[in-house]
Enzyme design. Sequence first.
Site, PDB file in Angstrom:
ATOM      1  CG  HIS A  24      -0.250   0.267   2.528  1.00 43.38           C
ATOM      2  ND1 HIS A  24      -0.098   1.525   3.056  1.00 43.38           N
ATOM      3  CD2 HIS A  24       0.333  -0.584   3.415  1.00 43.38           C
ATOM      4  CE1 HIS A  24       0.537   1.453   4.207  1.00 43.38           C
ATOM      5  NE2 HIS A  24       0.815   0.174   4.455  1.00 43.38           N
ATOM      6  CB  CYS A  25       1.043   4.305  -1.747  1.00 44.51           C
ATOM      7  SG  CYS A  25      -0.549   4.548  -2.560  1.00 44.51           S
ATOM      8  CB  VAL A  26      -0.131   8.146   1.180  1.00 47.95           C
ATOM      9  CG1 VAL A  26      -0.878   9.066   2.133  1.00 47.95           C
ATOM     10  CG2 VAL A  26       1.363   8.320   1.346  1.00 47.95           C
ATOM     11  CB  THR A  27      -4.513   7.413  -0.834  1.00 46.98           C
ATOM     12  OG1 THR A  27      -3.897   7.329  -2.131  1.00 46.98           O
ATOM     13  CG2 THR A  27      -4.164   8.747  -0.195  1.00 46.98           C
ATOM     14  NE  ARG A  28      -2.958   5.771  -5.117  1.00 47.36           N
ATOM     15  CZ  ARG A  28      -2.077   6.189  -6.017  1.00 47.36           C
ATOM     16  NH1 ARG A  28      -2.178   5.801  -7.268  1.00 47.36           N
ATOM     17  NH2 ARG A  28      -1.084   6.974  -5.673  1.00 47.36           N
TER      18      ARG A  28
END
EC number: 2.7.1.211
Length: 469
Positions: A24-28
Amino acid sequence: MDKRSVQQIVQAVGGRENVIAATHCVTRLRFALKDEGKVNKEALEQIDMVKGSFSVNGQFQVVIGQGLVDKVYNEMIEMTGLAKATKQDIKDAAEAKLNPFQRAIKTLADIFIPILPAIVTAGLLMGINNVLTGQDIFYDGKSFVDVHKEWADVASMINLIANTAFVFLPGLIGWSAVTKFGGSPLLGIVLGLMLVHPDLLNAWGWGAAKEKGDIPVWHLFGFDVQKVGYQGQVLPVLVASYVLAKIEQYLRKRIPDAFQLLLVAPLSLLITGFLAFIAIGPITFAIGNAITSVFVTIFNNVPAIGGFLYGALYAPLVVTGMHHTFLPVDLQLISSTGGTFLWPILVMSNIAQGSAALAMMFLAKDEKLKGLAVTSSVSAYLGITEPAMFGVNLRFRYPFIFAMTGAAIAGMFITINQVLAPSIGVGGLPGFLSIVPQKWTPFFIGMAIAIAVPFALTYVFGKFKKETK
C-alpha cells in the site's frame, strides 16, 4: 474498521489465489494480480470504504484513503496469510507481465516521475518571473519591473532559481536514469553535469555558432569532436546513463573488491564520457532535433488537426500510461524552440476531465459517488486526473468521452492561437503561470471551453439518459 469489508475487497479482486503480492501507499492498496480479468469492479466499488479503483503499469490499485489504508492492509495480510511486500516487490511482479513496449513506457515513467516535482516547481517559479517581467500585464507596453525597478533583482534571482532545474536537467535525469538502470546514482549525477560543463559550448548557442563556423572542437585520434554541451537535452543523457550503468555493472563483476573503489567509477565515467561526446551525444542530439522538427512541422502546417487530436487522445494516453513518453518531447521542444505547444493542451485535457466529473456530482444520487466526484474534480483542476478518470468518468463512459471532446476543442483553439509554455508547471487551473503572458487571453478562453463543454454535455446527456430509461 469493518473486517467484512476487507474480506469483500479480497473477494472482489479475485480472491486470495489471484493475488501475487500486495502493498500500500498513502491512500491506495496496490495489487499484483495473476489475472485482472477476475476482478469484479462493480462489487469492489460498492464497498463503502473503497473510493475507486484502476489498473496502471500492471498494478491494480484500490483507493481507500489516508489513515485507513494501512489498517485495511494489515487486516488483509492477517486474514489472507500473504507476506508483506514492498512497493518494489509489486513493481517487479507487475513488470514481469508487461510486454516490451509497455516495459519501455514504464521505464520512461520510472525515470521522469521522480524528477517531476523539481521540474514543476521550476515551472511555477518561472511563471512568477513571467508575471513580473511580462509586458502589458499590469501596465500598457511595460512590465512590472520596468515600472518598479526595485523589483528587478528579485525577479532576476527568482529566474535564476527557476532556471536551475532546466539548465542542469541532464544532472537530474542522469541521477534518476542511472538509478533505474542499476548503476550508482552519484555517477549518474556526475555524468549529467559533465554534459553541461561550463567549458563546453552551450547547447542554446550551437545554432548561432554553426552559422558562424565557430564551434570549438577537440582533436582526438585524427578526428574533430565538437565541444558542445547538452543543456536541456533529454536523449543524450538517457542513452549515456544506460551505457554508464551497464559498464559499471560489467566492471563490478570482474574487478576484485579491493580495487573496485580505484577502478570501477573512474573507468566507467572515462569510457562513457568519451562515448558520450564522440558518438552518443551527436547522434541523439540529431535524433532529438528530428523529433522536434516532426512535431513542429505538424503543428505549424495543420495546427487545428494537431491540437484537436492531441487534446482528444491525451486522456486515453494517461489511461494506458503512454503520456509519460511526451514529457521528454515537451522538454526537447522547450530546449530547441523555447517553448512547448503540447503541454498547454495537457492542461486542457486535465481540466476537461475535472469538469465532466463535476457534472456527475450534480447527476449522481448516491452520496458516495457525489463525494468522489467533487474531490476528484478538484484534484483534476489541480493537475491530478486519475481519481476523476478511473473513479468516475470511465465508470460511466460518457463523461470520459465528453471530456475528450471538450479537450479536443480547447486544444484546437489554443493551438490555432499559438499558445506556448516556456516551462512545465501545474497541469490544471494554475497552469496559466507557465504560459507566455502574451498568450494568456487565448489560454483562458481555452480553459473556459475545457470547463464548459464537458460539463454541459455530460450534464445534459446524463439528464436525458435518465429520462429515457
